[in-house]
Scaffold this motif. Structure first.
Motif, PDB file in Angstrom:
ATOM      1  N   ARG A 201      -5.923  -2.653  -0.086  1.00 27.06           N
ATOM      2  CA  ARG A 201      -5.036  -3.108  -1.166  1.00 27.06           C
ATOM      3  C   ARG A 201      -5.833  -3.404  -2.435  1.00 27.06           C
ATOM      4  O   ARG A 201      -5.328  -3.217  -3.548  1.00 27.06           O
ATOM      5  CB  ARG A 201      -4.292  -4.371  -0.708  1.00 27.06           C
TER       6      ARG A 201
ATOM      7  N   GLU B  23     -10.084   3.844   0.489  1.00 25.76           N
ATOM      8  CA  GLU B  23      -8.818   4.566   0.430  1.00 25.76           C
ATOM      9  C   GLU B  23      -8.545   5.218   1.787  1.00 25.76           C
ATOM     10  O   GLU B  23      -8.799   6.399   1.997  1.00 25.76           O
ATOM     11  CB  GLU B  23      -8.861   5.630  -0.674  1.00 25.76           C
TER      12      GLU B  23
ATOM     13  N   HIS C 216      -8.350  -1.736  -3.305  1.00 22.94           N
ATOM     14  CA  HIS C 216      -8.951  -0.445  -3.666  1.00 22.94           C
ATOM     15  C   HIS C 216     -10.452  -0.402  -3.415  1.00 22.94           C
ATOM     16  O   HIS C 216     -11.187   0.300  -4.109  1.00 22.94           O
ATOM     17  CB  HIS C 216      -8.660  -0.112  -5.139  1.00 22.94           C
TER      18      HIS C 216
ATOM     19  N   THR D 181       9.750   4.364  -4.388  1.00 22.83           N
ATOM     20  CA  THR D 181       9.110   3.068  -4.618  1.00 22.83           C
ATOM     21  C   THR D 181      10.093   1.918  -4.494  1.00 22.83           C
ATOM     22  O   THR D 181       9.733   0.837  -3.990  1.00 22.83           O
ATOM     23  CB  THR D 181       8.468   3.045  -6.016  1.00 22.83           C
TER      24      THR D 181
ATOM     25  N   ASP E 125       2.477   1.762  -3.421  1.00 16.13           N
ATOM     26  CA  ASP E 125       1.538   2.325  -4.396  1.00 16.13           C
ATOM     27  C   ASP E 125       1.386   3.832  -4.229  1.00 16.13           C
ATOM     28  O   ASP E 125       1.090   4.546  -5.194  1.00 16.13           O
ATOM     29  CB  ASP E 125       0.165   1.653  -4.258  1.00 16.13           C
ATOM     30  N   ARG E 126       1.587   4.296  -2.991  1.00 18.57           N
ATOM     31  CA  ARG E 126       1.407   5.722  -2.731  1.00 18.57           C
ATOM     32  C   ARG E 126       2.702   6.522  -2.819  1.00 18.57           C
ATOM     33  O   ARG E 126       2.700   7.732  -2.573  1.00 18.57           O
ATOM     34  CB  ARG E 126       0.807   5.904  -1.330  1.00 18.57           C
ATOM     35  N   ALA E 127       3.797   5.848  -3.136  1.00 15.62           N
ATOM     36  CA  ALA E 127       5.066   6.561  -3.271  1.00 15.62           C
ATOM     37  C   ALA E 127       4.993   7.536  -4.438  1.00 15.62           C
ATOM     38  O   ALA E 127       4.445   7.223  -5.500  1.00 15.62           O
ATOM     39  CB  ALA E 127       6.208   5.571  -3.472  1.00 15.62           C
ATOM     40  N   ALA E 128       5.573   8.694  -4.234  1.00 15.73           N
ATOM     41  CA  ALA E 128       5.470   9.749  -5.242  1.00 15.73           C
ATOM     42  C   ALA E 128       6.506   9.613  -6.352  1.00 15.73           C
ATOM     43  O   ALA E 128       6.274  10.064  -7.479  1.00 15.73           O
ATOM     44  CB  ALA E 128       5.604  11.116  -4.568  1.00 15.73           C
TER      45      ALA E 128
ATOM     46  N   ALA F 102      -6.439   6.828   4.966  1.00 20.61           N
ATOM     47  CA  ALA F 102      -5.259   7.684   5.101  1.00 20.61           C
ATOM     48  C   ALA F 102      -4.058   6.844   5.528  1.00 20.61           C
ATOM     49  O   ALA F 102      -4.206   5.739   6.074  1.00 20.61           O
ATOM     50  CB  ALA F 102      -5.531   8.790   6.114  1.00 20.61           C
ATOM     51  N   THR F 103      -2.875   7.380   5.294  1.00 23.06           N
ATOM     52  CA  THR F 103      -1.662   6.631   5.643  1.00 23.06           C
ATOM     53  C   THR F 103      -1.605   6.342   7.135  1.00 23.06           C
ATOM     54  O   THR F 103      -1.183   5.254   7.553  1.00 23.06           O
ATOM     55  CB  THR F 103      -0.423   7.428   5.215  1.00 23.06           C
TER      56      THR F 103
ATOM     57  N   LEU G 154       0.831  -1.207   0.000  1.00 22.79           N
ATOM     58  CA  LEU G 154       0.000   0.000   0.000  1.00 22.79           C
ATOM     59  C   LEU G 154       0.860   1.250   0.000  1.00 22.79           C
ATOM     60  O   LEU G 154       0.592   2.226  -0.733  1.00 22.79           O
ATOM     61  CB  LEU G 154      -0.915   0.000   1.224  1.00 22.79           C
ATOM     62  N   LEU G 155       1.915   1.245   0.811  1.00 25.58           N
ATOM     63  CA  LEU G 155       2.810   2.401   0.861  1.00 25.58           C
ATOM     64  C   LEU G 155       3.568   2.564  -0.451  1.00 25.58           C
ATOM     65  O   LEU G 155       3.806   3.697  -0.899  1.00 25.58           O
ATOM     66  CB  LEU G 155       3.782   2.250   2.029  1.00 25.58           C
TER      67      LEU G 155
END
Length: 242
Positions: free
Chosen positions: A215, A220, A217, A56, A48-51, A222-223, A45-46
């Protein structure tokens, strides 16, 4: 003779020890299973959210490492659980000509098999994380390994279903032959169960299910919520003694 001076029932102390070791093995297997799925899901999950690709990559590597470590950890702990449970049933038959456990075993085995399927599905998504980190050649190699593992996994799943169906039929046949007779009066039983243990395992299952929903989806969070769910799953699994 006073009740406090009476000898314990035949085999009671031995059975109590065997059942305690089986419960400890079950707890270890469930902790390994819960921690593996919760950690792997959280890291993905983290990722997927990496900028950026740079953010990543370490999460992709960590996801791969967790998946590689989870498979033997789950296999070894579940093997120990099964071996000790079989020893309990064998000794129960020797002492009391019957076994106390068994009614929930088919559902337990299906649940464990489902958790294996979820773990493998999470592992097969690891190549996509490396592609997101621009490690295309390594992702292709992982994809090839995943395809080979998928064939083995499907074959193992089919064999499991056949074995499970045969075992269920055998259990039903034994139950019909016994006629639902009560257990041996000398059998001291498994001992009292703490309600807190069931509540903690339920909490761990809910937290893991919520992470898997994120995971997939389905929602959604929050972190911070993801970290909270991971903490809840790990703490509930570790602190329980059931």
């Amino acid at each position: 003779m006073l009740l406090t001076e009476m000898a314990p029932p035949p085999g009671a102390q031995e059975m109590a020890g065997l059942r305690a070791r089986a419960r400890a093995a079950r707890r270890g297997a469930l902790v390994a299973l819960t921690a593996s799925i919760a950690l792997l899901t959280t890291v993905q999950l983290l990722a997927d959210r990496a900028a950026t690709r740079e953010q990543t990559l370490p999460l992709a590597v960590l996801s791969l490492a967790l998946f590689v470590a989870a498979l033997p950890a789950m296999a070894l702990t579940q093997y120990a659980w099964g071996a000790r449970a079989r020893r309990v049933r064998r000794r129960e038959r020797e002492l009391y000509a019957s076994t106390r456990s068994g009614r929930a075993r088919p559902l337990t085995r299906l649940a464990v098999a489902a958790c294996w399927a979820v773990t493998l599905l999470l592992g097969w998504t690891v190549p996509r994380l490396f592609r997101a980190a621009a490690r295309y050649s390594f992702a292709d190699a992982l994809s090839w390994a995943g395809e080979a593992m998928s064939v083995i996994s499907v074959s193992a799943g089919v064999l499991f279903l056949l074995w499970w169906a045969r075992d269920v039929v055998g259990m039903l046949a034994r139950a019909l032959r016994s006629g639902g007779s009560p257990g041996d009066p000398w059998d001291p039983g498994a001992g009292p169960r703490r309600k807190e243990g069931a509540a903690l395992w339920t909490g761990a299952a809910v937290a893991v299910a919520a992470l898997l929903g994120a995971r997939a989806h389905l929602w959604e969070p929050a972190t911070g919520v993801i970290y909270a769910l991971l903490t809840a799953a790990l703490v509930c699994g570790v602190v329980t003694d059931e």
